[in-house]
Write a protein that holds these residues in place. Structure first.
Motif, PDB file in Angstrom:
ATOM      1  N   PRO A  28      -6.341  -2.682   4.660  1.00 22.19           N
ATOM      2  CA  PRO A  28      -6.424  -1.400   5.320  1.00 22.19           C
ATOM      3  C   PRO A  28      -5.367  -1.161   7.022  1.00 22.19           C
ATOM      4  N   SER A  29      -4.663  -0.078   6.352  1.00 21.46           N
ATOM      5  CA  SER A  29      -3.849  -0.043   7.895  1.00 21.46           C
ATOM      6  C   SER A  29      -4.388   0.791   9.328  1.00 21.46           C
ATOM      7  N   HIS A  54      -3.597  -0.957  -4.988  1.00 21.14           N
ATOM      8  CA  HIS A  54      -5.552   0.370  -4.920  1.00 21.14           C
ATOM      9  C   HIS A  54      -5.980  -0.802  -4.471  1.00 21.14           C
ATOM     10  N   THR A  59       0.873  -1.150  -0.041  1.00 19.93           N
ATOM     11  CA  THR A  59      -0.071  -0.250  -0.020  1.00 19.93           C
ATOM     12  C   THR A  59       1.019   0.850   0.503  1.00 19.93           C
ATOM     13  N   GLU A  74     -12.509  -0.646  13.061  1.00 22.08           N
ATOM     14  CA  GLU A  74     -13.352  -0.400  12.423  1.00 22.08           C
ATOM     15  C   GLU A  74     -14.174  -1.423  12.516  1.00 22.08           C
ATOM     16  N   ALA A  83      -7.401  -0.313  11.081  1.00 19.10           N
ATOM     17  CA  ALA A  83      -8.639  -0.664  10.296  1.00 19.10           C
ATOM     18  C   ALA A  83      -8.886  -1.531  11.828  1.00 19.10           C
ATOM     19  N   GLU A  91      -4.862  -2.108  -0.636  1.00 20.55           N
ATOM     20  CA  GLU A  91      -5.882  -0.832   0.225  1.00 20.55           C
ATOM     21  C   GLU A  91      -6.847  -1.043   0.566  1.00 20.55           C
ATOM     22  N   SER A  92      -7.689  -1.771  -0.068  1.00 21.77           N
ATOM     23  CA  SER A  92      -9.407  -2.617   0.170  1.00 21.77           C
ATOM     24  C   SER A  92      -9.340  -3.594   0.892  1.00 21.77           C
TER      25      SER A  92
END
Lengths: 959, 166
Positions: free
Chosen positions: A593-594, A586, A544, A599, A596, A589-590
């Protein structure tokens, strides 16, 4: 030996005992016992054994079973003995069955009938033996069979029978409260029994009842207080004295009950102050039992609504306990201190040195109790010292159970009071390092969550500092040789999530460490899985960030190994890692994610994204999906099963005799109505509990309607098919081979004895307090005058963990209860009291209407009670019987209706006796002491201290 | 309530074991072994109390007393008072002492059923029933007398006199 007279035993048995006693090893003992079992097996089934012989065989069986060998072949003979006509044989039979059988044993059904018969016997010894069996062997199902008789026996002329009947009845209540709930008032009645012994026995069940439901026994406060007063004033017969204390066991039970009743109830507590104060003054603190009563007083004082004067006496008593040389008393002192500091935290300060002494004592029990005390008095100011001490102790012990407990306490304290994040992480590291595998996995998850979410405040730099310090410490710890699995999981997770976050360490360094972990702990799949996922995260973050990923060679070889692993979990993780590395920045990253981890992930349970696909398929002619519950066929089966179950449960056992067979013509004509009246299981409708008979009747009548003419075997089969019909457990007697080698262990303890004593003595010699100790004391107790309260700070990090959230529920619910209680009952000002289970447990069952009544009644009753208690204290004690007339005013009329002593002494003399008795007691103290000293010395050789009855003491009682 | 009463000698042999809640045989033996393991490793001159939760599960305490060659052990829950239990041990031993005139280990072994009778009088269903050793003695003597009588083996006497009738 003459003392054995009456309890006949043969030479054979004596030889058996002797040879077992002389056995050199467990194996030899087992061989002897197995031989004995063989002999008994053979002999016991011979025909026409004389009763005396049979009795002895059974005793030998009991003995064999105590040594750990199965004697189930003889159970049936023990059962047969209970049927015997001879008292001696019967008693032995009952003794054996109570030791052999449990309440769910198949043979119980054969005894119930005998018990029923024996409960009605003229001979009270038979009744007592049967009641002993009732206490042990009656279960929920068989209670209705003996309940009427036991209730009847509550009024038996013999006090011994009444006492046992109360215990039996109490047992029923413990087993199945619903089946005797309508008879509970009997306990209240027995409280005013003529015999103080019966009254004392009644206190046991009342204590249980009051523990469950305090509010419905508030009216008894005054009775209990007056009984306690009479006991303390030596109004009971002298026979109840024990070591010069008047009926101490009754006093203790009463104080326990008062503690329950007075908890959080100012008005009830006010009634108790005088009598508790009296007992404080009268207690003889030189005897063990006197201290037991004192301790109970302290417990009572710390539980009821606080009174400054009593608290003072309690504090005095505690300091006497703590200054004592006896370990027992110091133990009780520490325990009592733990209770009292909830109310007045400042008293801990004056005992700080004593507490530290106990902490360093060689006695493990005392040490643990002291840690419990420290746990209770932990504050933000002293948490570091206390937790450090706890961890040191935790490292030093081997007892896994206690290690687990103390570790969880450390975690709890650290979560609540941690002064800094740094300290918190270090503490947790220590706990995990030394007790990692014993700590609940939840604690590890909490730690991860704490590190991920930070410590609350919206200060991002503080959070990232916390994380980097965690990463630092974990990288350091990884060099230690053997780490617990749980701890490694935490380490892997944190390294994966935050290892490269602050840029201090390169990805290749962290991944190298992770690979080392996976290799070093190659037999722990969970750790390996954590490590692989951590690797995946690190690579994902690298991709990423746009950096080029170079997999280390050792990492590659590790992946190859995992790709072929037997564990599907590991395999999948490895494949996922491979797939992620191949993707572009890309996409990665989804996926990853860093930072996270906190979340929320939304799960689309309805799988709506598949709707298009389904639509397509249906258009092409596919069958639509039918939910499982709507599919045909399933429904019927489940219904059928329900019915079946219901039927089975409604068939209760019947214990009354079957009715005489009637003519077939008659029974066929009236269909359901007659059958239902026939089948009511309990003859007296008075004892019928509400739910039980109605279900039986309804199912029986429907049964009768449907299967009129068939043979009715279904009920019979069900009865024996129940789960209680357990398979016979045949246990081979060779299983218990683990030998405890007494000799070597004793040796070991001897050496440790002398060593510990040495250190103890050397410590005693240095009278002056070392500066170290003073420092410790200062750090432990120094801040205590600030009186900070534990629960108030408890919310500090409540956001961070579910564990904390659970905790914070507790005060909330107790607050609700407190507000429910309203005006007349005032909560003590102390917040720490909320943990009391008694308050919580009764709250949900409160009926709102009853509560309203309760609000009205106590105000009037208590007001009059208050008047009364002041007069009672001034004049003579009230009549206990009078209290049950529900009109407290009636009590004043009777001048000296002292039932307890009045009825056990000849009427008329007790007025005089009250004054003379005390004089005699005092004057006789001199010779009595001397006598007892001599006797003491004589019998101490046997290791026993007697207190034989003093004839002088009894003279005036009988006169 | 009281959960168990045990008498174990200093060699680890059980001399008396009574559990007031039913436990399977193997479990009983295991408990006796564990208790002995704890007791024999305790130094002298320490308290008579032992944390028993690791052996008997939550909410259990253990009080023991060491007499000559025997340990007398009571296991109970938080509704009892430790010091009082210590005195209950004393009551039991005092009663035994009166019963056997200087009780020793052998008395307990050879009078197994008598000890149980005594214990049944003191504790019933896990609750303390009687603490006056004179009273217990009288009850036990009553039974002894009946058993010593030659015809006791064949008949139940219609009513027994003496004991407790004032």
């Amino acid at each position: 030996m003459g003392s054995q007279g009456g309890f006949y035993q043969s030479k054979e048995f004596l030889d058996l005992v002797k040879s077992i006693g002389e056995a050199r090893s467990k194996a030899e003992e087992d061989r002897i016992v197995l031989g004995e079992i063989d002999t008994l097996k053979r002999r016991i089934s011979e025909p026409d054994i004389p009763k005396r012989k049979m009795k002895e065989y059974i005793i030998r069986l009991v003995y064999v079973e105590m040594l750990g060998h199965d004697a189930s072949f003889g159970y049936i003979h023990a059962v047969k003995m209970t049927h015997d006509d001879s008292l001696l044989v019967k008693r032995t039979g009952y003794l054996a069955v109570t030791l052999f059988l449990n309440e769910d044993h198949d043979l119980i059904i054969l005894i119930v009938n005998t018990i029923q018969k024996d409960l009605k016997s003229d001979n009270y010894l038979v009744v007592c033996a049967a009641l002993n069996a009732v206490c042990k062997l009656i279960n929920e199902e068989t209670i209705p069979a003996v309940l009427p008789q036991v209730v009847e026996l509550l009024a038996h002329p013999k006090e011994a029978v009444r006492k046992k009947a109360i215990m039996g009845f109490h047992r029923f209540y413990q087993k199945s409260p619903s089946s005797v709930s309508h008879l509970v008032s009997n306990f209240r009645k027995r409280l005013c029994d003529n015999d103080p012994g019966v009254m004392g026995a009644t206190l046991c069940p009342l204590f249980d009842l009051i523990t469950i439901d305090v509010n419905s026994y508030k009216d008894l406060v005054i009775s209990f207080v007056s009984i306690l007063k009479q006991v303390a004033e030596r109004r009971l017969p002298k026979a109840y004295d024990y070591h010069q204390m008047p009926a101490p066991f009754i006093q203790i039970k009463l104080l326990k009950i008062l503690a329950l009743l007075g908890s959080g109830d100012k008005q009830a507590s006010e009634n108790m102050y005088t009598v508790v104060g009296d007992i404080f003054r009268k207690c003889d603190s030189s005897s063990n039992i006197g201290n037991a009563v004192l301790y109970e007083c302290i417990c009572c004082v710390s539980s009821i609504y606080p009174n400054p004067k009593l608290l003072e006496s309690a504090a005095d008593a505690i300091s006497r306990f703590l200054k004592s040389d006896s370990h027992n008393l110091r133990y009780m002192g520490i325990d009592a201190l733990g209770r009292l500091i909830k109310i007045s935290p400042e008293i801990a300060e004056q005992h700080q040195l004593a507490v530290i002494d106990c902490l360093e004592d060689p006695d493990d029990t005392l040490k643990r109790k002291t840690f419990e005390l420290l746990y209770k008095m932990t504050k933000p100011t002293n948490v570091e010292v206390i937790v450090d001490r706890m961890i040191d102790y935790m490292i030093s012990i081997n007892d896994n159970h206690y290690k687990t407990e103390i570790a969880s306490r450390c975690v709890e304290l650290a979560e609540q009071f941690a002064p800094s994040n740094q300290w918190f992480i270090q503490t947790m590291n220590k706990v995990f390092e030394h007790a990692g595998d014993l700590v609940n996995i939840k604690v590890a998850h909490n730690l991860m969550r704490l590190i991920a979410e930070g410590f609350g405040e919206d200060d991002d730099t503080a959070d990232s500092q916390l994380r980097s310090s965690a990463v630092d410490s974990y990288l350091h710890i990884l060099s230690e040789p053997k780490l617990p699995s749980v701890f490694l999981q935490v380490i892997c997770w944190v390294l994966g999530e935050y290892g490269t976050a602050d840029g201090k360490y390169s990805a290749s360094f962290i991944t190298g460490k992770l690979c080392d972990v996976a290799e070093a702990y190659s037999n722990d799949d969970t750790v390996k899985a954590y490590a692989v996922t951590a690797l995946m995260k690190i690579y994902a973050f690298e991709i990423t960030a746009g950096r080029k990923v170079d997999m280390l060679p050792e990492c590659q070889s590790l992946m190859e190994e995992f790709l072929a692993s037997h564990s599907t979990d590991l395999q999948q993780r490895a494949y996922e890692l491979q797939a992620v590395i191949g993707l572009d920045a890309h996409a990665v990253e989804s996926i990853m994610p860093s930072d996270a981890s906190c979340e929320d992930i939304e799960v689309d349970k309805a799988l709506s994204f598949l709707n298009d696909y389904i639509q397509d398929s249906i258009e092409k002619g596919a069958q639509p999906y039918i939910p499982e519950s709507e599919r045909s066929g399933m429904l019927n089966i489940s219904k059928f099963r329900n019915q079946d179950h219901h039927e089975a449960s409604s068939h209760g056992l019947r214990f009354e005799a079957y009715e005489l067979p009637k003519q077939t013509v008659q029974s066929r004509i009236p269909p359901a109505s007659l059958a239902s009246t026939e089948l009511v299981p309990v003859p007296e409708p008075m004892y019928v509990s509400e739910s039980y008979p109605t279900t039986t009747v309804s199912s029986a009548s429907s049964d009768a309607g449907s299967t009129e003419l068939k043979l009715r075997l279904d009920g019979v089969q069900k009865k024996w098919g129940r789960q209680t019909h357990s398979p016979a457990t045949s246990t081979s007697s060779t299983t218990s081979q683990k030998t405890v080698n007494g000799i070597t262990q004793v040796d070991g303890s001897n050496t440790s004895n002398s060593r510990t004593r040495e250190t103890y003595e050397s410590r005693k010699q240095q009278v002056e307090i070392t500066p170290e100790k003073q420092k410790l004391a200062a750090s432990l107790f120094g801040g205590s005058s600030k009186t900070e309260k534990k629960p108030a700070t408890g919310h500090k990090i409540s956001k961070s963990s579910s564990y904390m959230v659970e905790k914070s529920h507790v005060p909330k619910s107790s607050m609700e209860i407190a507000s429910e209680k309203k005006a007349p009952i005032q909560q003590p000002p102390d917040l720490l009291d909320f943990g009391e289970p008694t308050v919580q447990s009764n709250a949900p069952s409160v009926d709102p209407f009853k509560e309203l009544e309760g609000l009205l009644e106590p105000t009037t009753e208590v007001a009059s009670a208050k008047n009364h208690s002041s007069t009672a204290a001034a004049t003579k004690s009230p009549d206990i019987m009078g209290l049950y007339t529900e009109t407290p005013a009636g009590i004043h009329n009777k001048d000296d209706g002292d039932i307890l002593s009045g009825l056990s002494n000849p009427p008329g003399t007790h007025m005089l006796g009250g004054t003379t008795r005390t004089q005699v007691a005092q004057s006789s103290k001199g010779p009595n002491l001397k006598d007892s000293l001599q006797k003491d010395a004589l019998v101490r050789q046997m290791g026993v201290t007697p207190s034989s009855p003093n004839p002088i003491l009894f003279k005036d009682l009988l006169g | 309530m009281i959960k168990a009463v045990m008498v174990i000698n200093t060699q680890g042999k059980p001399r008396l074991a009574k559990f007031f809640e039913y436990l399977p045989l193997e479990k009983q033996q295991e408990l006796i072994r564990n208790v002995f393991g704890v007791l024999c490793s305790r130094p002298e001159n320490v308290s008579n109390f032992v944390e028993a939760e690791s052996i008997f599960g939550p909410d259990s305490r253990l009080v023991y007393k060491h007499f000559a060659t025997l340990y007398v052990i009571f296991v109970f829950d938080s509704s009892e008072n430790e010091l009082a239990m210590l005195d209950l041990i004393q009551v039991l031993v005092e009663t035994l002492d009166r019963c056997f005139k200087n009780v020793c280990e052998l008395d307990i072994v050879f009078n197994y059923s008598k000890i149980h009778t005594i214990l049944d009088d003191i504790i019933c269903g896990g609750q303390v029933l009687e603490t006056r050793s004179t009273e217990i003695m009288r009850a036990v003597e009553e039974i002894s007398k009946l058993e010593a009588a030659p015809n006791a083996i064949t008949l139940i006497p219609k009513s027994s006199s003496g004991w407790l009738s004032r």
